[in-house]
Design an enzyme around this catalytic site. Structure first.
Site, mmCIF file in Angstrom:
data_model
loop_
_atom_site.group_PDB
_atom_site.id
_atom_site.type_symbol
_atom_site.label_atom_id
_atom_site.label_comp_id
_atom_site.label_asym_id
_atom_site.label_seq_id
_atom_site.Cartn_x
_atom_site.Cartn_y
_atom_site.Cartn_z
ATOM 1 N N GLU A 141 -8.292 -77.749 25.701
ATOM 2 C CA GLU A 141 -8.802 -78.755 26.629
ATOM 3 C C GLU A 141 -9.855 -79.666 25.993
ATOM 4 O O GLU A 141 -10.614 -80.332 26.695
ATOM 5 C CB GLU A 141 -9.417 -78.073 27.865
ATOM 6 C CG GLU A 141 -8.500 -77.103 28.590
ATOM 7 C CD GLU A 141 -7.334 -77.772 29.311
ATOM 8 O OE1 GLU A 141 -7.079 -78.971 29.050
ATOM 9 O OE2 GLU A 141 -6.683 -77.098 30.123
ATOM 10 N N TYR A 146 -27.055 -78.946 48.576
ATOM 11 C CA TYR A 146 -27.129 -78.605 47.161
ATOM 12 C C TYR A 146 -25.948 -79.125 46.347
ATOM 13 O O TYR A 146 -26.123 -79.547 45.198
ATOM 14 C CB TYR A 146 -27.303 -77.089 47.005
ATOM 15 C CG TYR A 146 -28.505 -76.621 47.774
ATOM 16 C CD1 TYR A 146 -29.792 -76.931 47.332
ATOM 17 C CD2 TYR A 146 -28.366 -75.953 48.983
ATOM 18 C CE1 TYR A 146 -30.908 -76.553 48.058
ATOM 19 C CE2 TYR A 146 -29.476 -75.571 49.721
ATOM 20 C CZ TYR A 146 -30.740 -75.878 49.256
ATOM 21 O OH TYR A 146 -31.831 -75.517 49.988
#
Length: 214
Positions: A73, A119
């Protein structure tokens, strides 16, 4: 010195593995070194058993100078570093709840996570849901480049999240927040839960100076 960074990468990766955030030999992680190079988890390795001495080490020109061959990746990681000057680390997991949420038919592709807590907004901004790509497909990197550095986090459909942060600790904290929020979304799916409203989201964005492209 890269020794401390090598150990930190392996410690954080093992912590995520031990808590079931990515299993087997899934997931990959990278971080900038002080000289502009990269340390990257090798291909086919487990987050639970990374060896600090065997991390793939690239110099500032992108040449592998020591360690094992890197994750397949790499194009995905490179795309974040090339488009976000603030990126000091990139983490990719195969975390269960975020993958499950990516399969839901009513998910907003431009704003993957519902506004459930402050958050996720504070740590991630808007998360972009990208289409499914074959693992290792360079097209994933091109899709990230197409965002022109405007997102710190993307979700690869049916695959897993990818998050860039200022450093490896920040990136890991943010991707854990992504998974926690996806878990909340799955738990509350079909329930008329009270979400943060638009004014509350705008207040968070303004107060914490959050990247939030419209």
């Amino acid at each position: 010195m890269t020794t401390a960074l090598r150990e930190q990468i392996c410690l954080l990766a093992k912590s995520m593995f031990d808590r079931g955030l990515t299993g087997g030999s899934t997931g990959n992680i990278s971080a900038r070194t002080e000289d502009g190079g990269l340390l990257v988890s090798p291909t086919g390795t487990s987050f639970g058993r990374l060896d600090p001495a065997r991390l793939s080490h690239f110099d500032a020109s992108g040449r592998l100078i020591d360690g094992d061959p890197p994750t397949k990746e790499m194009p995905l990681h490179a795309a974040f570093y090339e488009t976000r000057s603030t990126a000091g680390a990139v983490v990719h997991l195969h975390s269960c709840h975020s993958v499950a949420w990516s399969m839901m038919p009513d998910v907003d592709a431009d704003n993957f996570l519902p506004p459930m807590t402050p958050y996720a907004i504070m740590k991630l901004g808007r998360v972009k849901l990208l289409p499914f790509y074959r693992p290792g497909d360079p097209a994933m990197g091109e899709a990230v480049r197409g965002l022109a550095g405007k997102r710190s986090a993307v979700m690869l459909a049916n695959h897993g999240p990818v998050v860039a942060g200022k450093d490896v600790e920040a990136a890991c904290n943010a991707i854990e927040e992504l998974e926690d929020t996806a878990r909340l979304a799955m738990l509350m799916h079909g329930i008329p839960a009270r979400m943060l409203d638009a004014a509350q989201v705008r207040d968070l964005v303004a107060h914490f100076d959050i990247e939030w492209d419209d």
